[in-house]
Design a protein around this motif. Sequence first.
Motif, PDB file in Angstrom:
ATOM      1  N   LEU A   1     -10.479  -3.312   0.325  1.00  0.00           N
ATOM      2  CA  LEU A   1     -10.555  -2.266  -0.705  1.00  0.00           C
ATOM      3  C   LEU A   1      -9.215  -1.572  -0.960  1.00  0.00           C
ATOM      4  CD1 LEU A   1     -13.989  -0.687   0.222  1.00  0.00           C
ATOM      5  CD2 LEU A   1     -13.453  -2.108  -1.752  1.00  0.00           C
ATOM      6  N   VAL A   2      -8.297  -1.711   0.012  1.00  0.00           N
ATOM      7  CA  VAL A   2      -7.013  -1.017  -0.133  1.00  0.00           C
ATOM      8  C   VAL A   2      -6.322  -1.433  -1.432  1.00  0.00           C
ATOM      9  CG1 VAL A   2      -4.698  -0.773   0.851  1.00  0.00           C
ATOM     10  CG2 VAL A   2      -6.700  -0.633   2.336  1.00  0.00           C
ATOM     11  N   ASP A   3      -6.194  -2.733  -1.643  1.00  0.00           N
ATOM     12  CA  ASP A   3      -5.485  -3.181  -2.852  1.00  0.00           C
ATOM     13  C   ASP A   3      -6.239  -2.823  -4.119  1.00  0.00           C
ATOM     14  OD1 ASP A   3      -3.276  -4.047  -1.553  1.00  0.00           O
ATOM     15  OD2 ASP A   3      -4.094  -6.043  -1.156  1.00  0.00           O
ATOM     16  N   LYS A   4      -7.555  -2.859  -4.015  1.00  0.00           N
ATOM     17  CA  LYS A   4      -8.350  -2.487  -5.197  1.00  0.00           C
ATOM     18  C   LYS A   4      -8.081  -1.032  -5.571  1.00  0.00           C
ATOM     19  CE  LYS A   4     -12.107  -5.714  -5.170  1.00  0.00           C
ATOM     20  NZ  LYS A   4     -12.938  -6.185  -4.069  1.00  0.00           N
ATOM     21  N   PHE A   5      -8.018  -0.185  -4.544  1.00  0.00           N
ATOM     22  CA  PHE A   5      -7.751   1.227  -4.821  1.00  0.00           C
ATOM     23  C   PHE A   5      -6.322   1.416  -5.344  1.00  0.00           C
ATOM     24  CE2 PHE A   5      -6.030   5.346  -3.418  1.00  0.00           C
ATOM     25  CZ  PHE A   5      -6.845   6.182  -4.176  1.00  0.00           C
ATOM     26  N   LEU A   6      -5.374   0.752  -4.681  1.00  0.00           N
ATOM     27  CA  LEU A   6      -3.974   0.923  -5.098  1.00  0.00           C
ATOM     28  C   LEU A   6      -3.757   0.473  -6.538  1.00  0.00           C
ATOM     29  CD1 LEU A   6      -2.071  -0.096  -1.845  1.00  0.00           C
ATOM     30  CD2 LEU A   6      -2.289   2.196  -2.818  1.00  0.00           C
ATOM     31  N   ALA A   7      -4.557  -0.495  -6.962  1.00  0.00           N
ATOM     32  CA  ALA A   7      -4.428  -0.974  -8.343  1.00  0.00           C
ATOM     33  C   ALA A   7      -4.821   0.118  -9.351  1.00  0.00           C
ATOM     34  CB  ALA A   7      -5.285  -2.213  -8.547  1.00  0.00           C
ATOM     35  N   LEU A   8      -5.556   1.107  -8.891  1.00  0.00           N
ATOM     36  CA  LEU A   8      -5.942   2.213  -9.790  1.00  0.00           C
ATOM     37  C   LEU A   8      -4.862   3.295  -9.862  1.00  0.00           C
ATOM     38  CD1 LEU A   8      -9.577   2.809  -8.446  1.00  0.00           C
ATOM     39  CD2 LEU A   8      -8.886   1.315 -10.313  1.00  0.00           C
ATOM     40  N   CYS A   9      -3.870   3.169  -8.960  1.00  0.00           N
ATOM     41  CA  CYS A   9      -2.871   4.248  -8.828  1.00  0.00           C
ATOM     42  C   CYS A   9      -1.546   3.865  -9.474  1.00  0.00           C
ATOM     43  CB  CYS A   9      -2.564   4.517  -7.354  1.00  0.00           C
ATOM     44  SG  CYS A   9      -3.977   4.972  -6.367  1.00  0.00           S
ATOM     45  N   SER A  10      -0.929   4.800 -10.160  1.00  0.00           N
ATOM     46  CA  SER A  10       0.436   4.561 -10.623  1.00  0.00           C
ATOM     47  C   SER A  10       1.261   5.830 -10.395  1.00  0.00           C
ATOM     48  CB  SER A  10       0.439   4.156 -12.090  1.00  0.00           C
ATOM     49  OG  SER A  10      -0.088   5.200 -12.845  1.00  0.00           O
ATOM     50  N   TYR A  11       2.551   5.689 -10.585  1.00  0.00           N
ATOM     51  CA  TYR A  11       3.440   6.795 -10.241  1.00  0.00           C
ATOM     52  C   TYR A  11       4.288   7.194 -11.436  1.00  0.00           C
ATOM     53  CZ  TYR A  11       7.116   9.426  -7.874  1.00  0.00           C
ATOM     54  OH  TYR A  11       7.994  10.409  -7.492  1.00  0.00           O
ATOM     55  N   GLU A  12       4.477   8.486 -11.595  1.00  0.00           N
ATOM     56  CA  GLU A  12       5.391   8.943 -12.625  1.00  0.00           C
ATOM     57  C   GLU A  12       6.433   9.878 -12.036  1.00  0.00           C
ATOM     58  OE1 GLU A  12       3.703  10.736 -16.145  1.00  0.00           O
ATOM     59  OE2 GLU A  12       5.725  11.430 -16.651  1.00  0.00           O
ATOM     60  N   GLN A  13       7.689   9.504 -12.263  1.00  0.00           N
ATOM     61  CA  GLN A  13       8.768  10.347 -11.757  1.00  0.00           C
ATOM     62  C   GLN A  13       9.232  11.258 -12.888  1.00  0.00           C
ATOM     63  OE1 GLN A  13      12.589   9.181 -12.211  1.00  0.00           O
ATOM     64  NE2 GLN A  13      13.037  11.301 -11.582  1.00  0.00           N
ATOM     65  N   ALA A  14       9.195  12.562 -12.658  1.00  0.00           N
ATOM     66  CA  ALA A  14       9.637  13.498 -13.699  1.00  0.00           C
ATOM     67  C   ALA A  14       9.882  14.866 -13.096  1.00  0.00           C
ATOM     68  CB  ALA A  14       8.575  13.601 -14.786  1.00  0.00           C
ATOM     69  N   ALA A  15      10.527  15.706 -13.905  1.00  0.00           N
ATOM     70  CA  ALA A  15      10.810  17.073 -13.448  1.00  0.00           C
ATOM     71  C   ALA A  15       9.541  17.910 -13.578  1.00  0.00           C
ATOM     72  CB  ALA A  15      11.914  17.664 -14.313  1.00  0.00           C
TER      73      ALA A  15
ATOM     74  N   SER B   1     -13.822   3.200 -11.821  1.00  0.00           N
ATOM     75  CA  SER B   1     -13.375   3.414 -13.204  1.00  0.00           C
ATOM     76  C   SER B   1     -12.344   4.550 -13.291  1.00  0.00           C
ATOM     77  CB  SER B   1     -14.580   3.760 -14.082  1.00  0.00           C
ATOM     78  OG  SER B   1     -15.074   5.037 -13.734  1.00  0.00           O
ATOM     79  N   VAL B   2     -12.016   5.190 -12.165  1.00  0.00           N
ATOM     80  CA  VAL B   2     -11.052   6.308 -12.246  1.00  0.00           C
ATOM     81  C   VAL B   2      -9.632   5.782 -12.416  1.00  0.00           C
ATOM     82  CG1 VAL B   2     -12.411   7.850 -10.747  1.00  0.00           C
ATOM     83  CG2 VAL B   2     -10.547   6.492  -9.759  1.00  0.00           C
ATOM     84  N   LYS B   3      -8.774   6.693 -12.815  1.00  0.00           N
ATOM     85  CA  LYS B   3      -7.345   6.366 -12.873  1.00  0.00           C
ATOM     86  C   LYS B   3      -6.624   7.471 -12.111  1.00  0.00           C
ATOM     87  CE  LYS B   3      -3.487   4.651 -14.881  1.00  0.00           C
ATOM     88  NZ  LYS B   3      -2.789   4.262 -13.668  1.00  0.00           N
ATOM     89  N   VAL B   4      -5.751   7.057 -11.177  1.00  0.00           N
ATOM     90  CA  VAL B   4      -5.064   8.035 -10.337  1.00  0.00           C
ATOM     91  C   VAL B   4      -3.558   7.986 -10.602  1.00  0.00           C
ATOM     92  CG1 VAL B   4      -4.705   8.823  -7.964  1.00  0.00           C
ATOM     93  CG2 VAL B   4      -6.820   7.618  -8.549  1.00  0.00           C
ATOM     94  N   TYR B   5      -3.003   9.129 -10.905  1.00  0.00           N
ATOM     95  CA  TYR B   5      -1.555   9.207 -11.094  1.00  0.00           C
ATOM     96  C   TYR B   5      -0.937  10.013  -9.958  1.00  0.00           C
ATOM     97  CZ  TYR B   5      -2.262   8.035 -16.060  1.00  0.00           C
ATOM     98  OH  TYR B   5      -2.602   7.443 -17.234  1.00  0.00           O
ATOM     99  N   GLY B   6       0.199   9.526  -9.470  1.00  0.00           N
ATOM    100  CA  GLY B   6       1.034  10.350  -8.595  1.00  0.00           C
ATOM    101  C   GLY B   6       2.172  10.857  -9.464  1.00  0.00           C
ATOM    102  N   TYR B   7       2.538  12.112  -9.295  1.00  0.00           N
ATOM    103  CA  TYR B   7       3.604  12.691 -10.125  1.00  0.00           C
ATOM    104  C   TYR B   7       4.526  13.462  -9.198  1.00  0.00           C
ATOM    105  CZ  TYR B   7       5.453  15.466 -14.159  1.00  0.00           C
ATOM    106  OH  TYR B   7       6.225  16.063 -15.129  1.00  0.00           O
ATOM    107  N   ALA B   8       5.811  13.173  -9.248  1.00  0.00           N
ATOM    108  CA  ALA B   8       6.762  13.928  -8.428  1.00  0.00           C
ATOM    109  C   ALA B   8       8.180  13.680  -8.937  1.00  0.00           C
ATOM    110  CB  ALA B   8       6.647  13.529  -6.967  1.00  0.00           C
ATOM    111  N   ARG B   9       9.115  14.380  -8.303  1.00  0.00           N
ATOM    112  CA  ARG B   9      10.500  14.264  -8.769  1.00  0.00           C
ATOM    113  C   ARG B   9      11.231  13.053  -8.194  1.00  0.00           C
ATOM    114  NH1 ARG B   9      11.853  20.573  -7.902  1.00  0.00           N
ATOM    115  NH2 ARG B   9      11.070  19.967  -5.876  1.00  0.00           N
TER     116      ARG B   9
END
Length: 483
Positions: free
Chosen positions: A72-86, A38-46
Amino acid sequence: EFKENTIIVVFGASGDLAKKKTFPALFGLFREGYLSPSVKVYGYARSKMTDEEFRDRIKPYFETPTEKSLELVDKFLALCSYEQAAYDEPEGYQVLTKSIEAFEAERGVTEPHRLFYLALPPAVFTTVAEKVKQYCHPGSRGLARLVVEKPFGRDLKTAKELQAKLAPLWSENELYRIDHYLGKEMVKNLIPLRFANSFLHACWNNHYITSVQISLKEPFGTEGRGGYFDNIGIIRDVIQNHLLQVLTLLTMERPISGDAEAIRDEKVHLLKAIKPLDKKNILVGQYSRSEDGKKPGYLDDETVKPGSKCITYAAIPLEICNERWEGVPIILRAGKALNEGKVEIRIQFKETKNGIYQNVSRNELVIRVQPNEAMYMKMNIKIPGVSTDVTVTDLDLTYSSRYKKFYIPQAYESLIRDVLNGDHSRFVRDDELEVSWALFTPLLNYLEGPQGPDPILYPYGARGPEPLSGFLEKNGYVYDARG
Ligand code: BG6
């Protein structure tokens, strides 16, 4: 406690640490069932990247020992998204918070749990800590935790400055300073080993112990990170933090309870009992090209300052001034580009001076942190069979043969799990950090000042700088060839 619908944001998501350690650890926890789907994982970088590109970037570092874990790899990756920002503008944080709030609203979360992991270089560290507090903290409605990675300053002054910036924003209770050595299985084992075994407790002092050594040997140089390492050196890189942490757990008094604060109180007490380091009695080195000429010397790295005196090896004797340890020589040593990769603790016991066995080997307890976790005690026994002579053998607890069915988590998995559980025991407290810098700063100032010695060169792949054996002996460690 952090449980369902937790938000995890990794800042510096495009960097090496996130790719090689943080995300693989999150996946490892997910794979082993310690991270709820049920977690949500964000990656944040420039860096500019799509979600897909981001997932492709982190995926190759995941460990997938079984068929099932591959699924499980795809299941986990589905919880992850990326945000590009300063990092220094509000917009990115505002967009992030909107997305977090939308997720929480959709899940009906009333008490948000948000974990922010800063896998960032020091230059942007405080900026991000400030902005996260300002724009992403759920306030009194929920819980936030901030995980931070070394370097925590580069000496006492800068560590205090950093702390002065963080403290008004993030309470000590919200902060988790990672020293990943504290997440290693055999380091986690030190407290149970010492305080759950009465026979060890009885001899854990200067009446029985004659020397203690903690060593961290790496078989590779600073290849690829020379420019970074050049401003750091081996003491800041692994001794002031990793080895000193191991030392505190090995030598502190028994905490009044198993609580994080009780443990950290004892660690601080112990650190305060260490005598100022003797600048004149240390061994420092720098690796040069290997004898066969195949491996580069430290100075061959183009990103390193020409003629740099940066040390890649150090052996540092120290003494703890308390009743338990007074007079016991303790040596911390660490080096890059050595003959092997090994981290171990060696505790030598005094010889049996009287009685019928006067000339037998010292007992020695070896705790091998890596590779291949083990603990063994060098013991004297009768040679099996007809002989009545004495020989040395190992009372051996090697984890791979004893615990075939157990999964030993990576250090980062273990620590992120602690953060999720709100357990501070294996994280560095502010006062602990301060005392550890107070101990090493005078030595660093001396080494990096005009009077600082030239490091002794040792070829890539050597055991250490040449005077090592004599130096160890002079400082109380007797190598017993019979062992
Ligand atoms: C890091 C240092 O903190 O620890 C590295 O910056 C070092 O230089 C590493 O290689 C060692 O960690 P481990 O877990 O590989 O022993």
